[in-house]
Design an enzyme around this catalytic site. Structure first.
Site, mmCIF file in Angstrom:
data_model
loop_
_atom_site.group_PDB
_atom_site.id
_atom_site.type_symbol
_atom_site.label_atom_id
_atom_site.label_comp_id
_atom_site.label_asym_id
_atom_site.label_seq_id
_atom_site.Cartn_x
_atom_site.Cartn_y
_atom_site.Cartn_z
ATOM 1 N N TYR A 218 76.504 16.146 -15.964
ATOM 2 C CA TYR A 218 76.081 17.399 -16.597
ATOM 3 C C TYR A 218 76.749 18.603 -15.936
ATOM 4 O O TYR A 218 76.795 18.719 -14.710
ATOM 5 C CB TYR A 218 74.564 17.582 -16.487
ATOM 6 C CG TYR A 218 73.790 16.757 -17.494
ATOM 7 C CD1 TYR A 218 73.816 17.089 -18.845
ATOM 8 C CD2 TYR A 218 73.039 15.667 -17.087
ATOM 9 C CE1 TYR A 218 73.095 16.336 -19.776
ATOM 10 C CE2 TYR A 218 72.323 14.913 -17.997
ATOM 11 C CZ TYR A 218 72.354 15.253 -19.342
ATOM 12 O OH TYR A 218 71.658 14.505 -20.249
ATOM 13 N N LYS B 218 45.767 4.876 -1.282
ATOM 14 C CA LYS B 218 45.714 5.834 -2.400
ATOM 15 C C LYS B 218 47.089 5.966 -3.054
ATOM 16 O O LYS B 218 48.091 5.530 -2.479
ATOM 17 C CB LYS B 218 45.235 7.189 -1.877
ATOM 18 C CG LYS B 218 46.194 7.845 -0.900
ATOM 19 C CD LYS B 218 45.558 9.063 -0.238
ATOM 20 C CE LYS B 218 46.531 9.702 0.738
ATOM 21 N NZ LYS B 218 45.883 10.721 1.581
HETATM 22 C C1 LIG Z 1 46.119 10.424 2.951
HETATM 23 C C2 LIG Z 1 45.017 10.546 3.909
HETATM 24 C C3 LIG Z 1 45.026 9.813 5.101
HETATM 25 C C4 LIG Z 1 46.212 8.990 5.560
HETATM 26 O O1 LIG Z 1 47.185 9.875 6.073
HETATM 27 P P1 LIG Z 1 48.561 9.346 6.732
HETATM 28 O O2 LIG Z 1 49.142 10.582 7.309
HETATM 29 O O3 LIG Z 1 49.388 8.797 5.628
HETATM 30 O O4 LIG Z 1 48.195 8.346 7.745
HETATM 31 C C5 LIG Z 1 43.898 9.875 5.903
HETATM 32 N N1 LIG Z 1 42.839 10.637 5.547
HETATM 33 C C6 LIG Z 1 42.834 11.384 4.433
HETATM 34 C C7 LIG Z 1 41.634 12.217 4.107
HETATM 35 C C8 LIG Z 1 43.909 11.365 3.576
HETATM 36 O O5 LIG Z 1 43.884 12.116 2.471
#
Ligand SMILES: *Cc1c(COP(=O)(O)O)cnc(C)c1O
Length: 395
Positions: free
Chosen positions: A287, A38
């Site tokens: 800045y 993702k």
């Molecule tokens: C992002 C996510 C994962 C993976 O989590 P990690 O801590 O990066 O391994 C797994 N399940 C869900 C529902 C997630 O949103």
């Protein structure tokens, strides 16, 4: 365009593949892995990482949205693609056409998907039902479950393939919250079975659960219900071993010790020196002049700023690597540029590589270093690396 502004990340896809294979070993023999890609593969680039997961043997990819699912489908025509964040109104047809697998928990999603399957003319759609075992984020609670289960009758085109939940405290060393969630998961499955429905897959567990050695526990729960277990590592695939709170005291699980040794970071983030100038005592930098030179200095202008994802809070309190040495970031980080103090590093000149995250000549800057300095977590550091920063595959 052949040459672009020098700010890029290098993605070592072979390390990604090795990490996937290593995690498969931790999951073996009874748990399959879904590769979470993702948010553009945690900022590493979906187009590079999703095919690498497939090469390493993954069958399942996990994305947040239908949009991300469409991109994953383009990169990996044969993958099962789980849309973790649910389907929004109007997205059902795209989801069905691209053969994505939705996570559902709300009757509104089921309405959207049923009508999409019928309008496309498909016979059936496999879905994973998320149950809320304590996180109070997504997922149906045990009261809502009865109503949802009625939607999986014989006349429905939806098939309940998986039961999913998210372990929200798998990085807590005592494991008590996780035990409680798994117990509740068992209760939910009993309720599902009592309604005469069998799901094939028990879809539970992130990187922290896998590294802490939960795979056999989840596999046993699945086996009690004649299901197969699927775990969903994200961060570990990118080579980062979770930290636990509080840290495991005397005896960390062997799976975690092994993970600390075996996982290899996949991403390096680099820029270059644009120009170098010598300045006299009293010169102000950046800045609002938050830095004032109290001696003659040499300053290197570099091509990375907060719009690339370099946290603005790092100004005056973090160092990057040039010629294998730590060079302090001085003054405020600008949108597109920052300034390093290279007074003590000989021969720095325009075109020198700057390591923002990664290693050079034995020195290393980790994602944890960035996260600590910025007051956040590795996930946020990775996913904030800007879309204008090129992702380049290296071997
Ligand atoms: C992002 C996510 C994962 C993976 O989590 P990690 O801590 O990066 O391994 C797994 N399940 C869900 C529902 C997630 O949103």
């Amino acid at each position: 365009m052949t040459q672009t502004r020098p700010c890029w990340v290098e993605i070592h896809t072979r390390s990604f593949e090795e990490n996937y294979r290593f995690l498969t070993g931790l999951a073996a023999p009874d748990v399959e892995l879904l590769a979470v890609v993702k948010a553009d593969a945690y900022g590493h680039g979906l187009a590079l990482c999703a095919p690498a997961a497939m090469r390493a043997g993954a069958r399942w990819l996990g994305v947040t949205s239908v949009e991300e699912g469409v991109a994953a489908r383009a990169a990996c025509p044969a993958a099962r693609v789980l849309v973790i964040g649910g389907v929004y109104p109007g997205q059902g047809v795209d989801l069905v056409r691209h053969q994505l697998t939705p996570v559902v928990w709300d009757p509104v999603q089921i309405d959207e998907l049923e009508s999409a399957v019928r309008s496309v003319g498909d016979k059936a759609l496999s879905v994973h039902l998320e149950i809320d075992t304590g996180m109070s984020r997504q997922g149906v609670d045990s009261q809502g479950l009865t109503q949802i289960l009625q939607r999986f009758g014989h006349d429905s085109p939806l098939r309940l393939e998986g039961v999913m939940t998210h372990l929200f405290a798998a990085d807590e060393a005592d494991g008590r919250v996780t035990d409680d969630q798994l117990r509740r998961t068992g209760d939910f499955i009993n309720q599902i079975e009592a309604a005469g429905i069998h799901a094939d897959l028990l879809n539970v567990g992130n990187s922290a659960a896998l590294l802490a050695g939960q795979a056999p526990v989840i596999a046993a729960l699945a086996a009690r219900h004649e299901m197969k277990a699927l775990m969903r590592p994200g961060l570990a695939l990118y080579g980062i071993a979770s930290s636990y709170y509080p840290p495991f005291a005397s005896a960390p699980p062997p799976s975690l010790l092994e993970s600390n040794r075996k996982l290899k970071p996949v991403l390096s983030w680099k820029s270059q020196v644009t120009s170098v100038r010598s300045v006299p005592t009293g010169t102000v930098v950046g800045y609002n002049g938050t830095f004032v030179a109290i001696e003659p200095m040499r300053l290197a202008l570099i091509a990375v700023g907060y719009a690339d994802g370099l946290d603005r809070r790092l100004g005056n309190r973090f160092s990057l690597l040039v010629r294998g040495n730590k060079a302090p970031l001085i003054g405020r980080v600008s949108m597109d540029q920052a300034v390093l103090d290279v007074t003590d590093i000989p021969d720095v000149c325009a075109g020198d590589d700057v390591i923002i995250l990664g290693q050079q000549d034995g020195e290393r800057i980790s994602v944890f270093d960035h996260a600590e300095a910025a007051g956040t977590i590795p996930w946020e550091i990775f996913t904030r690396i800007g879309s204008r920063v090129r992702r380049v595959e290296t071997q």
